[in-house]
Design a protein around this motif. Structure first.
Motif, PDB file in Angstrom:
ATOM      1  N   THR A  46       0.838  -1.202   0.000  1.00 37.00           N
ATOM      2  CA  THR A  46       0.000   0.000   0.000  1.00 37.00           C
ATOM      3  C   THR A  46       0.871   1.249   0.000  1.00 37.00           C
ATOM      4  O   THR A  46       0.637   2.196  -0.769  1.00 37.00           O
ATOM      5  N   ASP A  47       1.898   1.278   0.844  1.00 38.34           N
ATOM      6  CA  ASP A  47       2.774   2.447   0.888  1.00 38.34           C
ATOM      7  C   ASP A  47       3.588   2.603  -0.398  1.00 38.34           C
ATOM      8  O   ASP A  47       3.862   3.727  -0.824  1.00 38.34           O
ATOM      9  N   ALA A  48       3.977   1.503  -1.006  1.00 40.33           N
ATOM     10  CA  ALA A  48       4.712   1.586  -2.268  1.00 40.33           C
ATOM     11  C   ALA A  48       3.840   2.215  -3.355  1.00 40.33           C
ATOM     12  O   ALA A  48       4.292   3.075  -4.118  1.00 40.33           O
ATOM     13  N   LEU A  49       2.582   1.787  -3.412  1.00 40.94           N
ATOM     14  CA  LEU A  49       1.654   2.335  -4.414  1.00 40.94           C
ATOM     15  C   LEU A  49       1.376   3.808  -4.152  1.00 40.94           C
ATOM     16  O   LEU A  49       1.391   4.635  -5.076  1.00 40.94           O
ATOM     17  N   PHE A  90      -3.230   6.983 -12.326  1.00 40.49           N
ATOM     18  CA  PHE A  90      -2.243   5.912 -12.526  1.00 40.49           C
ATOM     19  C   PHE A  90      -2.891   4.546 -12.410  1.00 40.49           C
ATOM     20  O   PHE A  90      -3.933   4.383 -11.787  1.00 40.49           O
ATOM     21  N   ARG A  91      -2.192   3.553 -12.965  1.00 42.99           N
ATOM     22  CA  ARG A  91      -2.551   2.171 -12.689  1.00 42.99           C
ATOM     23  C   ARG A  91      -1.281   1.380 -12.425  1.00 42.99           C
ATOM     24  O   ARG A  91      -0.206   1.701 -12.939  1.00 42.99           O
ATOM     25  N   ALA A  92      -1.418   0.339 -11.627  1.00 47.36           N
ATOM     26  CA  ALA A  92      -0.278  -0.493 -11.272  1.00 47.36           C
ATOM     27  C   ALA A  92       0.095  -1.394 -12.435  1.00 47.36           C
ATOM     28  O   ALA A  92      -0.772  -1.879 -13.169  1.00 47.36           O
ATOM     29  N   VAL A  93       1.388  -1.595 -12.629  1.00 49.80           N
ATOM     30  CA  VAL A  93       1.848  -2.539 -13.656  1.00 49.80           C
ATOM     31  C   VAL A  93       2.682  -3.672 -13.066  1.00 49.80           C
ATOM     32  O   VAL A  93       2.802  -4.739 -13.665  1.00 49.80           O
ATOM     33  N   HIS A  94       3.243  -3.458 -11.875  1.00 51.49           N
ATOM     34  CA  HIS A  94       4.132  -4.477 -11.323  1.00 51.49           C
ATOM     35  C   HIS A  94       4.410  -4.174  -9.868  1.00 51.49           C
ATOM     36  O   HIS A  94       4.417  -3.004  -9.459  1.00 51.49           O
ATOM     37  N   ALA A  95       4.623  -5.201  -9.076  1.00 54.21           N
ATOM     38  CA  ALA A  95       5.074  -5.018  -7.699  1.00 54.21           C
ATOM     39  C   ALA A  95       6.027  -6.145  -7.336  1.00 54.21           C
ATOM     40  O   ALA A  95       5.922  -7.262  -7.857  1.00 54.21           O
ATOM     41  N   ALA A 153       6.671  -0.808  -6.054  1.00 50.86           N
ATOM     42  CA  ALA A 153       5.550  -0.859  -6.993  1.00 50.86           C
ATOM     43  C   ALA A 153       5.820   0.088  -8.162  1.00 50.86           C
ATOM     44  O   ALA A 153       6.372   1.179  -7.960  1.00 50.86           O
ATOM     45  N   THR A 154       5.445  -0.334  -9.336  1.00 50.23           N
ATOM     46  CA  THR A 154       5.584   0.496 -10.533  1.00 50.23           C
ATOM     47  C   THR A 154       4.191   0.827 -11.061  1.00 50.23           C
ATOM     48  O   THR A 154       3.338  -0.055 -11.209  1.00 50.23           O
ATOM     49  N   LEU A 155       4.010   2.118 -11.339  1.00 53.94           N
ATOM     50  CA  LEU A 155       2.752   2.615 -11.912  1.00 53.94           C
ATOM     51  C   LEU A 155       3.011   3.182 -13.294  1.00 53.94           C
ATOM     52  O   LEU A 155       4.121   3.615 -13.595  1.00 53.94           O
TER      53      LEU A 155
END
Ligand code: MG
Length: 158
Positions: A46-49, A90-95, A153-155
């Protein structure tokens, strides 16, 4: 354009609580202490995002002084935080996560943990990596007092 965020969390082992990581209940003699369900994987992710989106942090969104979040399902909090990320465009692509603990051995569980973390942020399990390692007996983790989790996390712009 992509953006990357980092998250860190740690929780203390206590008796009489379930061990919840990525929303998965993992059999163990101890669970993790916390105001919520103490899911350190969900909290670190959650914090990474939030960090990648520049959207604050988990403590600001879900204060541990707020009775509304007592015993909270952290996967639900992750989903709510991800709504903030999406609202920022944004949207997430990888974690990628590293869980640091001495016991229990997480190898049999990492794929289920990854799946549990992927679903609330719209990713396939293959796009979330969960790795476990020990702290070689050193420090609070080595003494079995608690665990720590680091997440990246990558957005990308939605
Ligand atoms: Mg936490």
């Amino acid at each position: 354009m992509t953006r990357t965020g980092i998250g860190y969390d740690s929780h203390r082992f206590v008796e009489g609580r379930p061990l919840i990581l990525g929303g998965v209940a993992i059999p163990h003699s101890h669970g993790l202490a916390g105001h919520s369900d103490a899911d350190a994987c969900a909290h670190a992710l959650t914090d990474a995002l939030l960090g990648a989106a520049g959207a604050g942090d988990i403590g600001r969104l879900f204060p541990d002084t707020d009775p509304a979040f007592k015993g909270a399902d952290s996967i639900r909090l992750l989903a709510l935080a991800y709504e903030r990320v999406q609202a920022k465009g944004f949207r997430a692509v990888h974690a990628d996560l590293t869980v640091i603990l001495e016991r229990p051995k997480l190898a049999p569980w990492v794929e289920r943990i990854a799946a549990g973390l992927a679903a609330p942020i719209g990713l396939a399990p293959a796009d979330v990596s969960v790795k476990a390692k020990t702290n070689e007996g050193m420090g609070f983790i080595g003494r079995g007092e608690g665990i720590a989790v680091i997440a990246v996390a990558t957005l990308e712009a939605a």
